[in-house]
Write an enzyme that holds these catalytic residues in place. Sequence first.
Site, PDB file in Angstrom:
ATOM      1  CG  ASP A  65      -2.689   2.570   6.308  1.00 24.65           C
ATOM      2  OD1 ASP A  65      -3.090   3.671   6.697  1.00 24.65           O
ATOM      3  OD2 ASP A  65      -2.719   2.237   5.100  1.00 24.65           O
ATOM      4  CB  SER A  66      -6.775   1.723   5.399  1.00 22.98           C
ATOM      5  OG  SER A  66      -6.081   2.840   5.930  1.00 22.98           O
ATOM      6  CB  THR A 105      -2.003   2.188  -4.321  1.00 24.25           C
ATOM      7  OG1 THR A 105      -2.418   3.453  -3.809  1.00 24.25           O
ATOM      8  CG2 THR A 105      -1.939   2.254  -5.844  1.00 24.25           C
ATOM      9  N   GLY A 106      -5.001   2.301  -3.443  1.00 22.04           N
ATOM     10  CA  GLY A 106      -6.288   2.863  -3.812  1.00 22.04           C
ATOM     11  C   GLY A 106      -6.155   4.004  -4.799  1.00 22.04           C
ATOM     12  CG  ASP A 155      -1.673   1.230   1.443  1.00 23.85           C
ATOM     13  OD1 ASP A 155      -2.370   1.640   0.501  1.00 23.85           O
ATOM     14  OD2 ASP A 155      -1.587   1.817   2.538  1.00 23.85           O
ATOM     15  CG  MET A 156       1.448   3.459  -3.036  1.00 24.17           C
ATOM     16  SD  MET A 156       1.161   4.242  -4.637  1.00 24.17           S
ATOM     17  CE  MET A 156       2.247   5.660  -4.549  1.00 24.17           C
ATOM     18  CG  ASP A 157      -1.595   7.686   0.113  1.00 21.57           C
ATOM     19  OD1 ASP A 157      -0.913   8.718   0.139  1.00 21.57           O
ATOM     20  OD2 ASP A 157      -2.103   7.229  -0.931  1.00 21.57           O
ATOM     21  CG  ASN A 198      -7.632   0.638   0.939  1.00 23.61           C
ATOM     22  OD1 ASN A 198      -6.906   0.557   1.935  1.00 23.61           O
ATOM     23  ND2 ASN A 198      -7.424   1.537  -0.003  1.00 23.61           N
ATOM     24  CE  LYS A 232      -5.102  -1.161  -1.633  1.00 23.39           C
ATOM     25  NZ  LYS A 232      -4.185  -0.475  -0.696  1.00 23.39           N
TER      26      LYS A 232
END
Length: 245
Positions: free
Chosen positions: A195-196, A44-45, A10-12, A198, A172
Site C-alpha cells: 500500500d505504500s 515488511t518494514g 506487506d503487513m501494515d 516501501n 523489498k
Amino acid sequence: MGNYKLIALDMDGTLLTEDKLVSAENKAAIKAANAAGVTVMFATGRGIQNVTAYVEELQLAAPIVAVNGSEVWAAPGVLHSRKLLDTSLLKQMHAIALEYDTWYWAYAVDQIFNKEKWTDQVDAKQWLKFGYYYEDAAMMKEIRMKLEAWDALEITNSHPLNIELNPKGVNKASGIRQVCGLLGIEMSQVIAMGDSLNDESMIREAGLGVAMGNAQDEIKQLADVITATNDEHGVAKIIEQYVLS
C-alpha cells in the site's frame, strides 16, 4: 492465470486490518494457498521482533523480508543476510531529526529506538533503518531534499507522513530476489501486495504487483491490479482469484 509460487505480503495497511489483526478471511486464504503449494511470506518494514507473533499465528515456515529488505530470513529464526546502515549516516539523520524537531525512530539489530528512547551508545549498535514522522508537508520536503542530496540512501515511506531510510539499493524487491534464489523460482512467479512507497520496488518487479484499495495513489498507478482495502480482506480476494481458482 499465472504460475505463481510465492506471495509476498506487506503487513501494515495490507494484510493487517487497521486494528493490526489478521482477518479470518485472510487467514483462511493464506492457509489454502500454503496447502496448494504456494509459499506465503511477509515483506515488511517492521523489524523481525514485530513480525514473529504474526508468523506464529499463521504458522508460517516461509522466508521473511524484514526492515524493508535490510534483513532476509531464510526461515523464522534463520538469518540469511543483513545489510547495515552506515553509522555516520545514521548520526547525520539523527541530527536532522533534532534540528527539525520531528518524531523519529530507528531499528538496530535486536532493538528499536525512538525520540523518547534514544541511546548514547550509537557506535556500539548495528543499525538497519531510520525513519521520520511529521505532519508538516514543507518540512517533509526539506528533509527529503537533504537526504536525496547525499545519494547514499534508499528513501521510501510506509505512510504519507513518514520517510523510511535504508542503505542504498536495499528494498523489498532486493530481499525478495534473494528469497527467489533460495526457493529456485523467478520474480515472474511472485505476487507482491502493498500500500505504500516501501512496497513500490516489489510491486514493480513481481509477476503480479497488487495495490490495496487503501494504497497511496502512486502505488495504485504502477500496480497491475488494485484489490479491496486491508479492512475488506483484499489479500484474500487476490489469493482466491489468482491462486485458488
